[in-house]
Design a protein around this motif. Structure first.
Motif, PDB file in Angstrom:
ATOM      1  N   GLY A 184      93.830   6.932 138.187  1.00 44.70           N
ATOM      2  CA  GLY A 184      92.813   7.900 138.572  1.00 44.70           C
ATOM      3  C   GLY A 184      92.784   9.102 137.642  1.00 44.70           C
ATOM      4  O   GLY A 184      91.713   9.555 137.221  1.00 44.70           O
ATOM      5  N   ARG A 217      79.512  12.897 141.073  1.00 45.08           N
ATOM      6  CA  ARG A 217      80.271  11.641 141.020  1.00 45.08           C
ATOM      7  C   ARG A 217      81.733  11.852 141.427  1.00 45.08           C
ATOM      8  O   ARG A 217      82.344  10.983 142.046  1.00 45.08           O
ATOM      9  N   TYR A 236      81.720  11.903 145.368  1.00 47.38           N
ATOM     10  CA  TYR A 236      81.632  10.651 146.122  1.00 47.38           C
ATOM     11  C   TYR A 236      82.765   9.680 145.781  1.00 47.38           C
ATOM     12  O   TYR A 236      83.149   8.846 146.588  1.00 47.38           O
ATOM     13  N   THR A 237      83.339   9.818 144.582  1.00 44.64           N
ATOM     14  CA  THR A 237      84.527   9.015 144.273  1.00 44.64           C
ATOM     15  C   THR A 237      85.700   9.432 145.158  1.00 44.64           C
ATOM     16  O   THR A 237      86.429   8.595 145.704  1.00 44.64           O
ATOM     17  N   ALA A 260      79.683   9.439 151.221  1.00 47.92           N
ATOM     18  CA  ALA A 260      79.785   8.942 149.849  1.00 47.92           C
ATOM     19  C   ALA A 260      78.563   8.115 149.483  1.00 47.92           C
ATOM     20  O   ALA A 260      78.022   8.230 148.373  1.00 47.92           O
ATOM     21  N   ILE A 320      75.882   8.704 146.483  1.00 54.35           N
ATOM     22  CA  ILE A 320      75.609   7.666 145.491  1.00 54.35           C
ATOM     23  C   ILE A 320      74.109   7.451 145.341  1.00 54.35           C
ATOM     24  O   ILE A 320      73.588   7.321 144.221  1.00 54.35           O
TER      25      ILE A 320
END
Length: 323
Positions: free
Chosen positions: A15, A50, A53-54, A306, A310
């Motif tokens: 990550g 991003r 939501y990741t 999330a 997206i």
């Protein structure tokens, strides 16, 4: 708050590596935009979107749980021993590939179907032995069942009395008078019915008094078959070929005396499914409950958020360089 899953060090490293590489990509885009004297603010907006939501997806996967409460769980189950006849007559081939091989297949099927119960494995001929004590370990039971063969025991005859005595010792010892919780206790006896012992009726009455049911599974045909051995087929002292036939009478009697039932496997019919249903019907005899702490997995909330982000990312387009 508790979590159903945890992140390992390797997942954290991947990550971090992804974030570093993505930031590197954004810095290069910014450098190109500045070369053309433009400000790529939209790139950073996309990056933050991003990243959000990741992170929410990771949180959903980890399973955030909260709202602890006490819950009473009632469980039903059994202590079940499967006893397989290893007398020489079980090598007869009137049930293909042999009575014993068919018995092994059905034993493994029973183990799979009663995976929430404690199961043990016994073997017997004129003597009886514990192959596996009561356990929840299905893998060990399957391994023991696969290795069964008639040569495991020194004698080739059949006597149910030692088996019933062993059953009384193993299942009867766990009963305490006046106990509130008592498990349903079952013996599944797989044999061709050729019993040459005695004292069976007396032991069956003791089993009934202890509330231990015996379900018998006869395997073979009434027409019978010869018994293979190292010299071809087993013969009598007069030189005649021995013919082994299914003898259901002692199996039926034993089942009736203990409150169980008799089922059969021959070359046309297998009543193992009926046996399984019959054993399942006695689960109500067990009354066992315990109180546990439970929490609710709230993964759906970060997951929905999330997905919204997206979709927002997909519909919003950003022009990095205008020429």
């Amino acid at each position: 708050m508790t979590w159903y899953q945890t992140l390992t060090l390797l997942e954290i490293l991947f990550g971090v590596l992804f974030v570093v590489l993505y930031v590197g990509y954004l810095l290069r885009v910014r450098k190109v935009a500045l070369f053309f004297k433009q400000r790529p603010h939209g790139v950073w907006f996309k990056f933050v979107l991003r990243l959000l939501y990741t992170g929410l997806l990771i949180v959903a996967i980890l399973g955030p749980s909260f709202g602890a409460m006490k819950k009473e769980i009632k469980t039903i189950g059994k202590d079940l021993y499967i006893a397989v006849d290893l007398s020489k007559s079980m090598d007869a081939t009137d049930v293909q590939p042999s009575r014993l091989e068919k018995a092994k297949v059905e034993t493994m099927r029973l183990i799979n179907r009663f995976n929430s119960d404690r199961i043990g494995l016994m073997v017997f001929s004129t003597e009886a032995y514990i192959q596996s004590p009561l356990t929840y370990d299905q893998n060990a039971l399957q391994l023991y069942a696969q290795t069964l063969r008639t040569s495991l025991l020194p004698h080739s005859g059949t006597d149910y009395a030692p088996l019933l005595q062993l059953t009384l010792e193993k299942l009867g010892q766990e009963v305490s008078p006046g106990a509130d919780v008592q498990k349903a206790r079952v013996l599944v006896l797989i044999s061709d019915g050729e019993d040459f012992g005695n004292q069976v009726e007396q032991l069956a009455e003791q089993l009934r008094e202890q509330n231990i049911r015996v379900y018998t599974l006869g395997i073979g045909t009434v027409e019978g078959s010869s018994i293979p051995d190292n010299r071809g087929f087993k013969k009598t002292s007069e030189g005649q070929t021995v013919l082994s036939k299914l003898n259901p009478e002692p199996l039926v009697q034993l089942a009736e005396l203990t409150g169980g039932a008799y089922f059969e496997i021959n070359e046309r019919v297998s009543e193992v499914s009926k046996l399984i249903n019959a054993i399942n019907n006695i689960e109500g005899e067990l009354r066992e409950s315990k109180t546990i702490d439970v929490t609710a997995n709230k993964y759906v909330y970060p997951l929905v958020l999330a997905l919204v982000l997206i979709l927002l990312d997909a519909f919003i387009t950003v022009k990095l360089i205008r020429i």
